[in-house]
Write a protein that holds these residues in place. Structure first.
Motif, mmCIF file in Angstrom:
data_model
loop_
_atom_site.group_PDB
_atom_site.id
_atom_site.type_symbol
_atom_site.label_atom_id
_atom_site.label_comp_id
_atom_site.label_asym_id
_atom_site.label_seq_id
_atom_site.Cartn_x
_atom_site.Cartn_y
_atom_site.Cartn_z
ATOM 1 N N HIS A 141 -7.749 24.126 -18.534
ATOM 2 C CA HIS A 141 -8.213 22.710 -18.677
ATOM 3 C C HIS A 141 -6.949 21.451 -18.994
ATOM 4 O O HIS A 141 -7.314 20.515 -19.515
ATOM 5 N N PHE A 142 -6.019 21.279 -17.744
ATOM 6 C CA PHE A 142 -5.035 20.247 -18.285
ATOM 7 C C PHE A 142 -5.380 19.535 -17.421
ATOM 8 O O PHE A 142 -6.045 19.458 -16.688
ATOM 9 N N CYS A 143 -5.239 17.835 -18.013
ATOM 10 C CA CYS A 143 -5.668 17.055 -17.118
ATOM 11 C C CYS A 143 -4.234 16.241 -17.716
ATOM 12 O O CYS A 143 -3.705 16.271 -19.034
ATOM 13 N N MET A 144 -4.213 15.109 -17.140
ATOM 14 C CA MET A 144 -3.442 13.899 -16.981
ATOM 15 C C MET A 144 -4.111 12.893 -17.042
ATOM 16 O O MET A 144 -4.403 12.364 -16.186
ATOM 17 N N VAL A 145 -3.989 11.695 -18.293
ATOM 18 C CA VAL A 145 -4.216 11.001 -18.200
ATOM 19 C C VAL A 145 -3.329 9.484 -17.912
ATOM 20 O O VAL A 145 -2.163 9.436 -18.152
ATOM 21 N N ASN A 146 -3.352 8.769 -16.993
ATOM 22 C CA ASN A 146 -2.590 7.156 -16.858
ATOM 23 C C ASN A 146 -3.534 5.910 -17.209
ATOM 24 O O ASN A 146 -4.279 6.417 -17.312
ATOM 25 N N ILE A 147 -2.529 4.987 -18.317
ATOM 26 C CA ILE A 147 -3.058 4.087 -18.706
ATOM 27 C C ILE A 147 -2.538 3.335 -18.123
ATOM 28 O O ILE A 147 -1.221 3.008 -17.598
ATOM 29 N N LEU A 148 -3.334 1.942 -17.227
ATOM 30 C CA LEU A 148 -2.528 1.321 -16.600
ATOM 31 C C LEU A 148 -2.629 0.009 -16.871
ATOM 32 O O LEU A 148 -3.472 -0.982 -17.656
ATOM 33 N N PRO A 149 -1.784 -0.340 -17.924
ATOM 34 C CA PRO A 149 -1.821 -1.990 -18.895
ATOM 35 C C PRO A 149 -2.272 -3.264 -18.096
ATOM 36 O O PRO A 149 -1.455 -2.906 -17.062
ATOM 37 N N TYR A 150 -2.705 -4.228 -18.962
ATOM 38 C CA TYR A 150 -3.474 -5.292 -18.659
ATOM 39 C C TYR A 150 -2.812 -6.318 -19.639
ATOM 40 O O TYR A 150 -2.589 -7.783 -19.237
ATOM 41 N N GLU A 151 -2.565 -5.755 -20.388
ATOM 42 C CA GLU A 151 -2.353 -7.059 -21.758
ATOM 43 C C GLU A 151 -0.914 -5.758 -22.874
ATOM 44 O O GLU A 151 -1.732 -4.749 -22.886
ATOM 45 N N ILE A 152 -0.253 -6.662 -23.038
ATOM 46 C CA ILE A 152 0.910 -5.762 -24.335
ATOM 47 C C ILE A 152 0.922 -6.494 -25.801
ATOM 48 O O ILE A 152 1.795 -7.997 -25.161
ATOM 49 N N GLU A 153 0.889 -6.534 -26.610
ATOM 50 C CA GLU A 153 1.322 -7.465 -27.579
ATOM 51 C C GLU A 153 2.365 -6.588 -28.486
ATOM 52 O O GLU A 153 2.502 -5.608 -28.362
ATOM 53 N N TYR A 154 3.593 -7.036 -28.205
ATOM 54 C CA TYR A 154 5.452 -7.730 -29.191
ATOM 55 C C TYR A 154 4.764 -7.712 -30.521
ATOM 56 O O TYR A 154 4.640 -9.035 -30.902
ATOM 57 N N LEU A 155 5.454 -6.968 -31.816
ATOM 58 C CA LEU A 155 4.920 -7.379 -32.876
ATOM 59 C C LEU A 155 5.792 -7.146 -33.347
ATOM 60 O O LEU A 155 6.014 -5.704 -33.974
ATOM 61 N N LYS A 156 6.986 -7.648 -33.373
ATOM 62 C CA LYS A 156 8.477 -7.645 -35.238
ATOM 63 C C LYS A 156 8.425 -8.774 -36.145
ATOM 64 O O LYS A 156 8.394 -9.354 -36.552
ATOM 65 N N LEU A 157 7.911 -7.408 -37.101
ATOM 66 C CA LEU A 157 8.269 -8.052 -38.940
ATOM 67 C C LEU A 157 9.650 -8.151 -38.877
ATOM 68 O O LEU A 157 10.524 -7.498 -39.082
#
Length: 181
Positions: A141-157
């Motif tokens: 029952h293997f499947c693969m999910v792809n995520i197509l990003p539309y927003e990304i947040e970068y946070l560096k402490l």
């Protein structure tokens, strides 16, 4: 100037696929259940394209697949404790339909790990004890999910100031803007 941080987040995500001990190998996926409650679980990052499409494997009978079928807007969260770097990604989840691509990924999975996709009953089903799980011989029952990003947040402490950048897909490229952390 935001391009520098975008290159860093891209590289760190790609290392999550290629380096087994990298903190971005594991991320938290959030979906919305049928009851409108957010649901979170850990996924293993399996693919990151040059355009930042991300992929992970799952059992096609899992709850996350039914959540995605009803609402394919998802969120991913990654954290690197040594670099104090958090990446939050919002995107659209799409099931991989190309059987050639699926077969290529299936062929990369070790025999021991293939077992995860061959249980007789669906993940999350009740069993009397862990040894009561039955496995299929040939089917999976293997499947693969792809995520197509539309927003990304970068946070560096970091000190003296934390650094936060919001990226949004516009046209065929990413546009970055600094935010107050």
């Amino acid at each position: 100037m935001t391009d520098l941080f975008f290159r860093e987040l891209t590289q760190e995500l790609q290392l999550g696929v290629s380096e087994k001990g990298h903190p971005f190998r594991y991320g938290t996926l959030a979906t919305v259940g049928a009851d409108q409650m957010p649901r979170q679980r850990t996924i293993v990052l399996r693919a990151v394209s040059d355009t930042l499409h991300l992929g992970f494997y799952t059992d096609r009978r899992s709850k996350k697949i039914s959540h995605i079928a009803k609402n394919n807007r998802v969120s991913l969260l990654f954290y690197h404790p040594e670099k104090l770097l958090q990446i939050k990604i919002e995107g659209m989840a799409i099931l991989q339909k190309d059987t050639t691509v699926l077969q290529q990924h299936w062929n990369q999975i070790t025999e021991g790990s293939r077992k995860d996709y061959t249980t007789h009953i669906a993940p999350g089903s009740t069993v009397s004890n862990p040894d009561a799980v039955d496995y299929l011989n040939e089917a999976h029952h293997f499947c693969m999910v792809n995520i197509l990003p539309y927003e990304i947040e970068y946070l560096k402490l970091k000190r003296p100031h934390h650094l936060r950048v919001h990226y949004r897909m516009e046209g065929d490229g990413w546009k970055g803007q600094f935010l107050v952390p």
